[in-house]
Design a protein around this motif. Sequence first.
Motif, PDB file in Angstrom:
ATOM      1  N   HIS A 126      11.379   2.878   4.512  1.00  0.00           N
ATOM      2  CA  HIS A 126      10.270   3.048   4.850  1.00  0.00           C
ATOM      3  C   HIS A 126      10.404   3.655   6.198  1.00  0.00           C
ATOM      4  CE1 HIS A 126       8.403   1.254   1.401  1.00  0.00           C
ATOM      5  NE2 HIS A 126       9.124   0.157   1.692  1.00  0.00           N
ATOM      6  N   LEU A 127       9.614   4.756   6.299  1.00  0.00           N
ATOM      7  CA  LEU A 127       9.480   5.358   7.676  1.00  0.00           C
ATOM      8  C   LEU A 127       8.991   4.560   8.917  1.00  0.00           C
ATOM      9  CD1 LEU A 127       8.400   8.859   6.425  1.00  0.00           C
ATOM     10  CD2 LEU A 127      10.561   8.575   7.756  1.00  0.00           C
ATOM     11  N   SER A 128       7.933   4.263   8.476  1.00  0.00           N
ATOM     12  CA  SER A 128       7.185   3.304   9.554  1.00  0.00           C
ATOM     13  C   SER A 128       7.391   1.703   9.035  1.00  0.00           C
ATOM     14  CB  SER A 128       5.686   3.362   9.338  1.00  0.00           C
ATOM     15  OG  SER A 128       5.346   2.951   7.987  1.00  0.00           O
ATOM     16  N   ASP A 129       7.055   0.785  10.143  1.00  0.00           N
ATOM     17  CA  ASP A 129       7.530  -0.628  10.026  1.00  0.00           C
ATOM     18  C   ASP A 129       6.262  -1.258   9.230  1.00  0.00           C
ATOM     19  OD1 ASP A 129       8.065  -3.186  10.301  1.00  0.00           O
ATOM     20  OD2 ASP A 129       8.258  -3.218  12.299  1.00  0.00           O
ATOM     21  N   THR A 143       5.215   1.208  -3.318  1.00  0.00           N
ATOM     22  CA  THR A 143       5.900   0.077  -2.782  1.00  0.00           C
ATOM     23  C   THR A 143       4.897  -1.215  -3.178  1.00  0.00           C
ATOM     24  OG1 THR A 143       6.965   1.263  -1.159  1.00  0.00           O
ATOM     25  CG2 THR A 143       6.734  -1.075  -1.020  1.00  0.00           C
ATOM     26  N   HIS A 144       3.653  -0.980  -2.878  1.00  0.00           N
ATOM     27  CA  HIS A 144       2.770  -2.263  -2.617  1.00  0.00           C
ATOM     28  C   HIS A 144       1.896  -2.630  -3.984  1.00  0.00           C
ATOM     29  CE1 HIS A 144       3.724  -1.313   1.454  1.00  0.00           C
ATOM     30  NE2 HIS A 144       3.047   0.023   1.274  1.00  0.00           N
ATOM     31  N   THR A 145       2.293  -1.527  -4.975  1.00  0.00           N
ATOM     32  CA  THR A 145       1.446  -1.794  -6.176  1.00  0.00           C
ATOM     33  C   THR A 145       2.323  -1.737  -7.493  1.00  0.00           C
ATOM     34  OG1 THR A 145       0.919   0.537  -6.519  1.00  0.00           O
ATOM     35  CG2 THR A 145      -0.307  -0.729  -5.360  1.00  0.00           C
ATOM     36  N   PHE A 169      -1.891  -5.454   3.585  1.00  0.00           N
ATOM     37  CA  PHE A 169      -1.434  -4.985   2.291  1.00  0.00           C
ATOM     38  C   PHE A 169      -0.165  -4.333   2.118  1.00  0.00           C
ATOM     39  CE2 PHE A 169      -2.235  -0.512   2.547  1.00  0.00           C
ATOM     40  CZ  PHE A 169      -3.438  -0.414   3.544  1.00  0.00           C
ATOM     41  N   ARG A 170       0.217  -3.978   3.517  1.00  0.00           N
ATOM     42  CA  ARG A 170       1.557  -3.273   3.373  1.00  0.00           C
ATOM     43  C   ARG A 170       2.810  -4.160   3.266  1.00  0.00           C
ATOM     44  NH1 ARG A 170       0.183   2.323   3.603  1.00  0.00           N
ATOM     45  NH2 ARG A 170      -1.371   2.647   5.046  1.00  0.00           N
ATOM     46  N   LYS A 171       2.369  -5.425   3.646  1.00  0.00           N
ATOM     47  CA  LYS A 171       3.537  -6.189   3.748  1.00  0.00           C
ATOM     48  C   LYS A 171       4.380  -6.701   2.450  1.00  0.00           C
ATOM     49  CE  LYS A 171       1.888  -8.043   8.173  1.00  0.00           C
ATOM     50  NZ  LYS A 171       1.019  -9.311   9.003  1.00  0.00           N
ATOM     51  N   ILE A 198      15.380   5.020  -1.937  1.00  0.00           N
ATOM     52  CA  ILE A 198      14.136   5.424  -2.646  1.00  0.00           C
ATOM     53  C   ILE A 198      13.183   4.703  -1.441  1.00  0.00           C
ATOM     54  CG2 ILE A 198      14.051   2.913  -3.804  1.00  0.00           C
ATOM     55  CD1 ILE A 198      12.148   4.603  -5.894  1.00  0.00           C
ATOM     56  N   ASN A 199      12.114   5.558  -1.183  1.00  0.00           N
ATOM     57  CA  ASN A 199      11.003   5.443  -0.461  1.00  0.00           C
ATOM     58  C   ASN A 199       9.801   5.601  -1.479  1.00  0.00           C
ATOM     59  OD1 ASN A 199       8.614   5.202   0.983  1.00  0.00           O
ATOM     60  ND2 ASN A 199       9.277   6.409   2.724  1.00  0.00           N
ATOM     61  N   PRO A 200       9.185   4.491  -2.260  1.00  0.00           N
ATOM     62  CA  PRO A 200       8.297   4.560  -3.140  1.00  0.00           C
ATOM     63  C   PRO A 200       6.819   4.764  -2.525  1.00  0.00           C
ATOM     64  CG  PRO A 200       9.594   2.491  -3.239  1.00  0.00           C
ATOM     65  CD  PRO A 200       9.699   3.008  -2.036  1.00  0.00           C
TER      66      PRO A 200
HETATM   67  O1  CA2 Z   1       6.278   4.157   6.015  1.00  0.00           O
HETATM   68  C1  CA2 Z   1       6.635   4.533   4.950  1.00  0.00           C
HETATM   69  O2  CA2 Z   1       7.800   5.305   4.596  1.00  0.00           O
HETATM   70  C2  CA2 Z   1       5.624   4.146   3.657  1.00  0.00           C
HETATM   71  O3  CA2 Z   1       6.480   4.057   2.551  1.00  0.00           O
HETATM   72  C3  CA2 Z   1       4.883   5.681   3.745  1.00  0.00           C
HETATM   73  C4  CA2 Z   1       3.645   5.489   2.907  1.00  0.00           C
HETATM   74  C5  CA2 Z   1       2.944   4.076   2.670  1.00  0.00           C
HETATM   75  O4  CA2 Z   1       2.026   3.933   2.041  1.00  0.00           O
HETATM   76  C6  CA2 Z   1       3.813   3.027   2.901  1.00  0.00           C
HETATM   77  O5  CA2 Z   1       3.043   1.930   3.249  1.00  0.00           O
HETATM   78  C7  CA2 Z   1       4.895   3.227   4.044  1.00  0.00           C
HETATM   79  C8  CA2 Z   1       2.765   6.469   2.871  1.00  0.00           C
HETATM   80  C9  CA2 Z   1       3.367   7.960   2.807  1.00  0.00           C
HETATM   81  C10 CA2 Z   1       2.287   8.937   3.313  1.00  0.00           C
HETATM   82  O6  CA2 Z   1       3.253  10.032   3.859  1.00  0.00           O
HETATM   83  C11 CA2 Z   1       2.278  10.820   4.628  1.00  0.00           C
HETATM   84  C12 CA2 Z   1       3.135  11.753   5.650  1.00  0.00           C
HETATM   85  C13 CA2 Z   1       2.568  12.412   6.393  1.00  0.00           C
HETATM   86  C14 CA2 Z   1       1.328  12.575   6.359  1.00  0.00           C
HETATM   87  C15 CA2 Z   1       0.434  11.606   5.429  1.00  0.00           C
HETATM   88  C16 CA2 Z   1       0.957  10.746   4.776  1.00  0.00           C
END
Ligand code: CA2
Length: 144
Positions: free
Chosen positions: A99-102, A78-80, A109-111, A72-74
């Motif tokens: 999560h795609l990003s770190d 994730t944060h709420t 707030f993403r931590k 799952i990638n919520p």
């Molecule tokens: O890094 C991740 O995978 C996240 O779960 C992505 C979420 C973000 O709120 C989390 O903090 C980290 C955001 C997903 C937004 O996806 C987009 C993809 C392409 C363009 C714009 C938004």
Amino acid sequence: MRILMINGPNLNLLGLREPDIYGTQRLQDLEELITTHGEKLGVSIKCLQSNHEGELVDWIQMAFDKYDAILINPAAYTHTSIAILDALKAVGLPAVEIHLSDINTREEFRKWSYPSLYCEKTIAGKGFQGYIEGLEYLVEKYSK
Ligand code: CA2
């Protein structure tokens, strides 16, 4: 083995916006990659994405007795979302958070991650490869 892959809000925009953070590949590319990799590993993968918290909760509940594990990638939930954490706990299936990003090197707030209180593993900052690693972890540990 049957695995449910759930992606949360805005991940339907993958490849269309913010390529510097989320890359240039589309959600469909991710789903094909994971499905094909699952076939190689001998497991079936169901891929779902929703922008709605309640729908994500419904799908986690639905996974009980239909799937063996959850990837799952919520996304922002994730944060709420205590609701998603509670659903994961209630269903009790093995789960890995991706999560795609770190999330640890972005805004404060993403931590914080609610699902990490339940998930066996959180993999962040590896792009699509993180999903592959999460899938392989679940298959190695739970495939009979
Ligand atoms: O890094 C991740 O995978 C996240 O779960 C992505 C979420 C973000 O709120 C989390 O903090 C980290 C955001 C997903 C937004 O996806 C987009 C993809 C392409 C363009 C714009 C938004």
